[in-house]
Design a protein around this motif. Structure first.
Motif, PDB file in Angstrom:
ATOM      1  N   THR A 171       0.808  -1.028   0.176  1.00  0.00           N
ATOM      2  CA  THR A 171      -0.064  -0.027   0.056  1.00  0.00           C
ATOM      3  C   THR A 171       0.928   1.268   0.077  1.00  0.00           C
ATOM      4  O   THR A 171       0.564   2.092  -0.780  1.00  0.00           O
ATOM      5  N   HIS A 172       1.895   1.199   0.700  1.00  0.00           N
ATOM      6  CA  HIS A 172       2.780   2.441   0.790  1.00  0.00           C
ATOM      7  C   HIS A 172       3.613   2.521  -0.782  1.00  0.00           C
ATOM      8  O   HIS A 172       3.844   3.902  -0.844  1.00  0.00           O
ATOM      9  N   VAL A 173       3.794   1.311  -1.126  1.00  0.00           N
ATOM     10  CA  VAL A 173       4.380   1.725  -2.439  1.00  0.00           C
ATOM     11  C   VAL A 173       3.826   2.176  -3.650  1.00  0.00           C
ATOM     12  O   VAL A 173       3.901   3.037  -4.181  1.00  0.00           O
ATOM     13  N   LEU A 174       2.267   1.544  -3.668  1.00  0.00           N
ATOM     14  CA  LEU A 174       1.288   2.044  -4.457  1.00  0.00           C
ATOM     15  C   LEU A 174       1.071   3.926  -4.172  1.00  0.00           C
ATOM     16  O   LEU A 174       1.156   4.604  -5.214  1.00  0.00           O
ATOM     17  N   GLU A 175       0.911   4.086  -3.053  1.00  0.00           N
ATOM     18  CA  GLU A 175       0.690   5.445  -2.656  1.00  0.00           C
ATOM     19  C   GLU A 175       2.090   6.413  -2.988  1.00  0.00           C
ATOM     20  O   GLU A 175       1.722   7.544  -3.602  1.00  0.00           O
ATOM     21  N   GLY A 176       3.205   5.614  -3.043  1.00  0.00           N
ATOM     22  CA  GLY A 176       4.360   6.599  -3.538  1.00  0.00           C
ATOM     23  C   GLY A 176       4.466   6.558  -4.997  1.00  0.00           C
ATOM     24  O   GLY A 176       4.969   7.741  -5.500  1.00  0.00           O
ATOM     25  N   VAL A 177       3.928   5.561  -5.708  1.00  0.00           N
ATOM     26  CA  VAL A 177       4.053   5.565  -7.260  1.00  0.00           C
ATOM     27  C   VAL A 177       2.652   6.660  -7.583  1.00  0.00           C
ATOM     28  O   VAL A 177       3.068   7.247  -8.569  1.00  0.00           O
ATOM     29  N   ARG A 178       1.695   6.818  -6.815  1.00  0.00           N
ATOM     30  CA  ARG A 178       0.841   7.681  -7.226  1.00  0.00           C
ATOM     31  C   ARG A 178       0.893   9.304  -7.202  1.00  0.00           C
ATOM     32  O   ARG A 178       0.428   9.895  -7.668  1.00  0.00           O
ATOM     33  N   GLN A 179       2.094   9.493  -6.348  1.00  0.00           N
ATOM     34  CA  GLN A 179       2.510  10.779  -6.114  1.00  0.00           C
ATOM     35  C   GLN A 179       2.878  11.427  -7.588  1.00  0.00           C
ATOM     36  O   GLN A 179       3.302  10.865  -8.597  1.00  0.00           O
ATOM     37  N   GLY A 180       2.287  12.662  -7.760  1.00  0.00           N
ATOM     38  CA  GLY A 180       2.374  13.205  -9.035  1.00  0.00           C
ATOM     39  C   GLY A 180       1.352  12.844 -10.170  1.00  0.00           C
ATOM     40  O   GLY A 180       0.929  13.885 -10.612  1.00  0.00           O
TER      41      GLY A 180
END
Length: 254
Positions: A208-217
């Motif tokens: 979940t943290h990885v996905l939220e990191g990729v979603r940035q931008g």
């Protein structure tokens, strides 16, 4: 050090050559994230109109999920290729080489890190052509690092499974592990819209943290508060599954 680097480069090159040797096996993994993005947008695109939805365009929200799916599929494919090598006896012969087990693992997993950029790149080209907003160079660079990191973790997990079962018949187990880790997150709706049980799982799922990191931008701005948990989650996943993969090599007497 030079010998280790040459060994890693040779194994990575061998893994990348699979794309040319067996293109039919690579094409589905490249196309699948884009097909999912198009299909889910057609079916659930109006979900973005919900009051608590954090993105104005469902495609923008779902593109990062497709990028991680591509990484998961690539990692699973690496395990399948390894299982095939084990069945044919090639991997057993490789274990006789004067190379450290972590070096061999890095060579096998490193090819997955590069191959995962194919489905992610194809997905982004289609998404931008359809009007998805440009997230910025910095956000794309961070997304690439996280996607490659997840591919490495998935490849390490698939390696553990391949070394345990030593057959390509274990491919579904490799694939389902990578797929579930992504689905049990905030993949399709924000945390506020998840059911209680799925929200509880997503809260403890490091992906979940990885996905939220990729979603940035793509959704919102890039912040350190969302970046460091993603980087920490990737480091933890790679370290844990990498250690298990090296242990699996050694336990089999190689």
């Amino acid at each position: 050090m030079r010998r280790d680097l040459r060994t890693i480069a040779a194994l990575m090159r061998r893994g990348l050559n699979e794309i040319l040797r067996v293109p039919g096996g690579s094409i589905p993994g490249v196309l699948a994230p884009t097909i999912f993005m198009l299909g889910l947008t057609a079916a659930f695109g109006k979900t973005a109109r919900l009051p608590d939805f954090s993105a104005d365009d469902f495609r923008t929200f779902i593109v990062p999920v497709g990028m991680l799916q591509g990484a998961g599929f690539t990692g699973a494919a690496t395990g399948v290729n390894l299982a095939r090598d084990i069945e044919r006896g090639w991997f057993d012969r490789l274990m006789l080489a004067p190379a450290k087990r972590p070096v061999l693992l890095v060579g096998v997993v490193g090819s997955a890190c590069l191959r995962c950029l194919l489905p992610a790149g194809f997905l982004l080209v289609v998404a931008f052509a359809l009007g998805v907003d440009w997230p910025g160079v910095g956000a794309l660079a961070l997304a690439a690092v996280l996607v490659m990191g997840l591919a490495a973790a998935a490849a390490c997990y698939a390696t553990v499974v391949a070394l345990r079962f030593r057959t390509q018949q274990a491919a579904p187990l490799m694939q389902i592990g990578a797929l579930l880790s992504i689905l049990l997150t905030t993949s399709y709706v924000p945390r506020e819209l998840l059911s209680d049980w799925l929200g509880a799982i997503a809260d403890v799922n490091p992906v979940t943290h990885v996905l939220e990191g990729v979603r940035q931008g793509f959704v919102g701005d890039v912040t350190w508060g969302a970046t460091w948990p993603a980087l920490l989650a990737i480091a933890g996943l790679v370290a844990a599954f990498g250690a298990l993969a090296v242990r699996g090599m050694r336990r089999q007497g190689f």
